[in-house]
Motif scaffolding. Sequence first.
Motif, mmCIF file in Angstrom:
data_model
loop_
_atom_site.group_PDB
_atom_site.id
_atom_site.type_symbol
_atom_site.label_atom_id
_atom_site.label_comp_id
_atom_site.label_asym_id
_atom_site.label_seq_id
_atom_site.Cartn_x
_atom_site.Cartn_y
_atom_site.Cartn_z
ATOM 1 N N LEU A 47 0.513 -1.261 -0.308
ATOM 2 C CA LEU A 47 -0.312 -0.013 -0.093
ATOM 3 C C LEU A 47 1.001 1.530 0.160
ATOM 4 O O LEU A 47 0.340 2.063 -0.521
ATOM 5 N N TRP A 48 2.311 1.153 0.289
ATOM 6 C CA TRP A 48 2.488 2.435 0.903
ATOM 7 C C TRP A 48 3.270 2.816 0.055
ATOM 8 O O TRP A 48 3.734 3.714 -1.238
ATOM 9 N N GLN A 49 3.767 1.548 -1.243
ATOM 10 C CA GLN A 49 4.276 2.042 -2.186
ATOM 11 C C GLN A 49 3.339 2.554 -2.937
ATOM 12 O O GLN A 49 3.888 3.201 -4.162
ATOM 13 N N LEU A 50 2.498 2.400 -3.731
ATOM 14 C CA LEU A 50 1.302 1.904 -4.466
ATOM 15 C C LEU A 50 0.637 3.701 -3.599
ATOM 16 O O LEU A 50 0.844 4.535 -5.287
ATOM 17 N N ASP A 51 1.148 3.761 -2.872
ATOM 18 C CA ASP A 51 0.694 5.621 -2.350
ATOM 19 C C ASP A 51 1.878 6.122 -2.019
ATOM 20 O O ASP A 51 1.740 7.581 -1.836
ATOM 21 N N ASP A 52 3.056 5.720 -3.128
ATOM 22 C CA ASP A 52 4.060 6.697 -2.538
ATOM 23 C C ASP A 52 4.477 7.295 -1.094
ATOM 24 O O ASP A 52 5.010 8.141 -1.171
ATOM 25 N N ASN A 53 4.484 5.871 0.077
ATOM 26 C CA ASN A 53 4.093 7.035 1.131
ATOM 27 C C ASN A 53 5.543 6.077 1.850
ATOM 28 O O ASN A 53 5.019 5.292 2.399
ATOM 29 N N ILE A 54 6.887 6.445 1.809
ATOM 30 C CA ILE A 54 7.369 5.560 2.004
ATOM 31 C C ILE A 54 8.139 5.868 3.199
ATOM 32 O O ILE A 54 9.524 5.525 3.408
ATOM 33 N N ILE A 55 8.092 6.660 4.351
ATOM 34 C CA ILE A 55 8.529 7.480 5.301
ATOM 35 C C ILE A 55 8.280 6.558 6.057
ATOM 36 O O ILE A 55 9.710 6.387 6.492
ATOM 37 N N ILE A 56 7.553 5.277 5.964
ATOM 38 C CA ILE A 56 7.936 4.711 6.903
ATOM 39 C C ILE A 56 7.454 3.364 6.732
ATOM 40 O O ILE A 56 8.353 2.255 7.633
ATOM 41 N N ALA B 277 10.847 -1.700 8.067
ATOM 42 C CA ALA B 277 12.014 -3.013 7.729
ATOM 43 C C ALA B 277 11.985 -2.991 9.431
ATOM 44 O O ALA B 277 12.650 -4.454 9.260
ATOM 45 N N ILE B 278 12.411 -2.426 10.019
ATOM 46 C CA ILE B 278 13.013 -2.705 11.649
ATOM 47 C C ILE B 278 11.595 -3.661 12.464
ATOM 48 O O ILE B 278 12.292 -4.799 12.791
ATOM 49 N N LYS B 279 10.488 -3.468 12.083
ATOM 50 C CA LYS B 279 9.504 -4.452 12.440
ATOM 51 C C LYS B 279 9.771 -6.024 11.555
ATOM 52 O O LYS B 279 9.650 -7.412 12.222
ATOM 53 N N GLN B 280 9.581 -5.792 10.143
ATOM 54 C CA GLN B 280 10.066 -7.427 9.711
ATOM 55 C C GLN B 280 11.240 -7.916 10.429
ATOM 56 O O GLN B 280 10.763 -9.038 10.356
ATOM 57 N N ALA B 281 12.135 -7.178 9.842
ATOM 58 C CA ALA B 281 13.295 -7.999 10.731
ATOM 59 C C ALA B 281 13.163 -8.783 12.422
ATOM 60 O O ALA B 281 13.715 -9.532 12.679
ATOM 61 N N GLU B 282 12.538 -7.693 13.706
ATOM 62 C CA GLU B 282 11.918 -9.066 14.586
ATOM 63 C C GLU B 282 11.807 -9.894 14.089
ATOM 64 O O GLU B 282 11.672 -10.708 15.260
#
Length: 168
Positions: free
Chosen positions: A124-133, A138-143
């Motif tokens: 969703l964020w990539q579709l909406d160009d919302n790459i700030i978060i 990525a940190i949560k995914q690594a955890e």
Amino acid sequence: MTLIDIDKVRYRRHLNHVFIGSGVALAVLSLSLSQLLIFLFPDDSGSHFHWNALGVVIAAAIVGFCLSHYRHHTYLREVLYVWELKRALNKITRKMRKVEAAAQQGNEQAMQTLQFSYAGSRQLWQLDDNIIIMEELAIKQAELDALAERYKITLDAERYQEHFLTEF
């Protein structure tokens, strides 16, 4: 719900067309219906607020009915997919604390739910160009990956089922 790859340019174009078309249809129908109601039922006092309001309500109902009726049309495929994805992610978000706590305890369904949530949010964020978060994600995914490795669970967003949320 299954995550699918969609063409960002096509999605944005179709979403803009749906928004603009709905807005134009709402405006034209509202004005037309209001004028028709005022013509058919004139008010001597000069106040036509109720006819204008009724025209807007009827126009909104017509536009809503048309969108609902044509929602499975191929032109709206991407728009409907994103709408359904947002709905699914919202359901997960409402139970996120319980899901995260269960994942910490080694619950596989909770981990699969988080995997779906992270993958869907990323899309969703990539579709909406919302790459700030994205960095936080990525940190949560690594955890989550470390947690899955600790409990020897293979993460796959495709394994998520909406009924997993009833457990939390």
